[in-house]
Design a protein around this motif. Structure first.
Motif, PDB file in Angstrom:
ATOM      1  N   VAL A 308       0.827  -1.199   0.000  1.00  0.00           N
ATOM      2  CA  VAL A 308       0.000   0.000   0.000  1.00  0.00           C
ATOM      3  C   VAL A 308       0.864   1.252   0.000  1.00  0.00           C
ATOM      4  O   VAL A 308       0.694   2.150  -0.832  1.00  0.00           O
ATOM      5  CB  VAL A 308      -0.923   0.010   1.243  1.00  0.00           C
ATOM      6  CG1 VAL A 308      -1.611   1.350   1.391  1.00  0.00           C
ATOM      7  CG2 VAL A 308      -1.939  -1.109   1.150  1.00  0.00           C
ATOM      8  N   THR A 309       1.798   1.331   0.947  1.00  0.00           N
ATOM      9  CA  THR A 309       2.603   2.559   1.058  1.00  0.00           C
ATOM     10  C   THR A 309       3.477   2.741  -0.189  1.00  0.00           C
ATOM     11  O   THR A 309       3.656   3.856  -0.651  1.00  0.00           O
ATOM     12  CB  THR A 309       3.468   2.567   2.327  1.00  0.00           C
ATOM     13  OG1 THR A 309       4.215   1.383   2.378  1.00  0.00           O
ATOM     14  CG2 THR A 309       2.644   2.716   3.586  1.00  0.00           C
ATOM     15  N   ARG A 310       3.968   1.640  -0.733  1.00  0.00           N
ATOM     16  CA  ARG A 310       4.789   1.769  -1.950  1.00  0.00           C
ATOM     17  C   ARG A 310       3.941   2.277  -3.117  1.00  0.00           C
ATOM     18  O   ARG A 310       4.385   3.120  -3.888  1.00  0.00           O
ATOM     19  CB  ARG A 310       5.406   0.427  -2.329  1.00  0.00           C
ATOM     20  CG  ARG A 310       6.621   0.117  -1.493  1.00  0.00           C
ATOM     21  CD  ARG A 310       7.241  -1.181  -1.933  1.00  0.00           C
ATOM     22  NE  ARG A 310       8.218  -1.635  -0.965  1.00  0.00           N
ATOM     23  CZ  ARG A 310       8.724  -2.844  -0.946  1.00  0.00           C
ATOM     24  NH1 ARG A 310       8.343  -3.734  -1.830  1.00  0.00           N
ATOM     25  NH2 ARG A 310       9.612  -3.187  -0.039  1.00  0.00           N
ATOM     26  N   ALA A 311       2.718   1.760  -3.217  1.00  0.00           N
ATOM     27  CA  ALA A 311       1.852   2.162  -4.334  1.00  0.00           C
ATOM     28  C   ALA A 311       1.544   3.655  -4.275  1.00  0.00           C
ATOM     29  O   ALA A 311       1.360   4.300  -5.301  1.00  0.00           O
ATOM     30  CB  ALA A 311       0.550   1.357  -4.306  1.00  0.00           C
ATOM     31  N   LEU A 312       1.504   4.180  -3.059  1.00  0.00           N
ATOM     32  CA  LEU A 312       1.119   5.589  -2.919  1.00  0.00           C
ATOM     33  C   LEU A 312       2.315   6.543  -2.896  1.00  0.00           C
ATOM     34  O   LEU A 312       2.141   7.755  -3.012  1.00  0.00           O
ATOM     35  CB  LEU A 312       0.307   5.784  -1.637  1.00  0.00           C
ATOM     36  CG  LEU A 312      -1.057   5.092  -1.602  1.00  0.00           C
ATOM     37  CD1 LEU A 312      -1.755   5.366  -0.295  1.00  0.00           C
ATOM     38  CD2 LEU A 312      -1.929   5.565  -2.762  1.00  0.00           C
TER      39      LEU A 312
END
Ligand SMILES: NC(=O)c1ccc[n+]([C@@H]2O[C@H](COP(=O)([O-])OP(=O)(O)OC[C@H]3O[C@@H](n4cnc5c(N)ncnc54)[C@H](OP(=O)(O)O)[C@@H]3O)[C@@H](O)[C@H]2O)c1
Length: 363
Positions: A308-312
């Motif tokens: 999640v954090t990487r995608a954002l």
């Protein structure tokens, strides 16, 4: 408005390009268009039912190839006939390495400019850019603002900024259209193409966005496809925008982030099943705190949260760099402001929910 014999348009298979093409052809019954397409089959699928298709000539090419990869016939036709270029094609993925983003967005634009310079007639180059060439700047961003040294959140922003610089330096006549983030088709809210905003909303809906960067005056600037493509079609070849940069943005109609999270929560909470899950609104944190959160997720190693954090990470830092795009030139030339984000946010949420439901049924 000058009387173009033919235009060259790139990006006709994309979200904005097809719509811009149709509007340009509808506005001038004499206009013909060459469209540079990478893949003839994709174009065939995309141009099924295309209004005014009889005035469109597809030419196979690629922004990354020398001379745009056009064959001799296509090159000759373009050189002889084209009086206006509308350049929309781009690699719009935020997470590309800089070299890859530059290869398409910056060097590709250079190739378009070189071809425009070879044409027999004087050529207007209308370049479709992003409002986020402003990168890490905060505060009011004027349409007249060009160079800055604030840096960028991702390589996409940087490569588009560099392309703008080339357009201003090299085109005999140019106009730059800086679009904000397109989140739905029109004020009725249908969503055709998913982007980072939709992905962030999906994480919020699934309770995976515990924290989001944002400060008290952060706001989301977003626009509809129809506003942007209508504006480009109306202005791209107009003498009124010669050597001007135009912000196609919500501007004062942006939606403050906290209000956006609240409106969104209330809309989703109408669904009792979702409400029962007691998903909280994400906490807004300054960028430093968010970065610490992101780093600790990396260290703790929870794979789903990491994803999640990487995608954002290539997008959300913008939320903690509050900016308001000034839209005076656009408003004056178009005679109206862009729809405000409040006008289409709930229809957009509903359109998105319909897409997600359809995806679940198809899975
Ligand atoms: N949508 C937004 O939210 C938004 C916001 C701000 C600015 N913009 C700008 O608006 C323009 C259009 O955006 P969009 O959303 O319509 O883009 P999109 O849907 O991602 O479409 C990109 C287009 O560029 C073409 N393209 C990509 N790489 C190419 C290459 N190497 N050679 C030739 N064509 C290539 C694609 O062709 P294929 O079909 O072959 O892939 C497609 O037609 C872009 O310049 C973008 O930076 C968009």
């Amino acid at each position: 408005m000058r009387a173009p014999r033919s235009i060259l348009l790139t990006g006709a298979t994309g979200l904005l390009g097809r719509d811009v093409l149709v509007r340009l052809l509808a506005a001038d019954a004499r206009m013909r268009a060459f469209v540079v397409v990478r893949d003839a089959e994709r174009w065939a699928a995309c141009s099924r039912d295309l209004p005014h298709a009889e005035r469109v000539t597809p030419v196979v090419g690629d922004l990354c190839a020398d001379g745009l990869g056009l064959d001799a016939w296509a090159r000759q036709q373009v050189r002889r006939n084209v009086t206006g270029v509308v350049h929309l094609a781009a690699d719009t993925t935020f997470s590309r390495p800089l070299a890859q983003a530059r290869a398409v967005n910056t060097e590709g634009t250079l190739r378009v400019l070189e071809l425009a310079a070879e044409c027999a007639f004087p050529v207007r180059v209308a370049y479709v850019s992003t409002a986020f060439v402003a990168g890490k700047r905060v505060g009011v961003i004027s349409e007249n603002d060009g160079a800055h040294d604030a840096g960028w959140v991702n390589a996409y922003e940087q490569s588009k900024y560099e392309a703008e610089t080339l357009v201003r330096a090299q085109a005999a006549d140019w106009a730059i259209f800086r679009s904000s983030t397109v989140v739905c088709n029109d004020v009725n809210g249908g969503v055709t193409q998913l982007n980072a905003v939709h992905r962030a909303l999906q994480l919020y809906r699934n309770g995976l966005a515990a924290m989001m960067p944002g400060v008290i005056d952060s706001a989301l600037d977003a626009v509809t496809t129809s506003y942007v493509s209508r504006a480009i079609a109306e202005l791209a070849l107009s003498d009124d925008v010669s050597r001007k940069t135009v912000h196609l943005c919500a501007g004062t109609g942006s939606l403050p982030l906290q209000e956006l999270l609240d409106i969104t929560w209330e809309r989703w909470a109408i669904d009792l099943a979702w409400r029962r899950r007691a998903i909280p609104r994400p906490a807004l944190a300054d960028l430093q705190t968010y970065m610490l959160f992101e780093r600790s997720v990396e260290q703790i190693g929870d794979p789903s949260l990491k994803r999640v954090t990487r995608a954002l990470s290539d997008f959300v830092p913008q939320l903690a760099m509050p900016k308001r795009f000034e839209t005076t030139t656009a408003d004056t030339l178009l005679g109206a402001r862009a729809p405000s984000v409040r006008d289409f946010w709930i229809p957009m949420l509903d359109g998105l929910a319909m897409n997600w439901a359809a995806d679940r049924r198809a899975a």
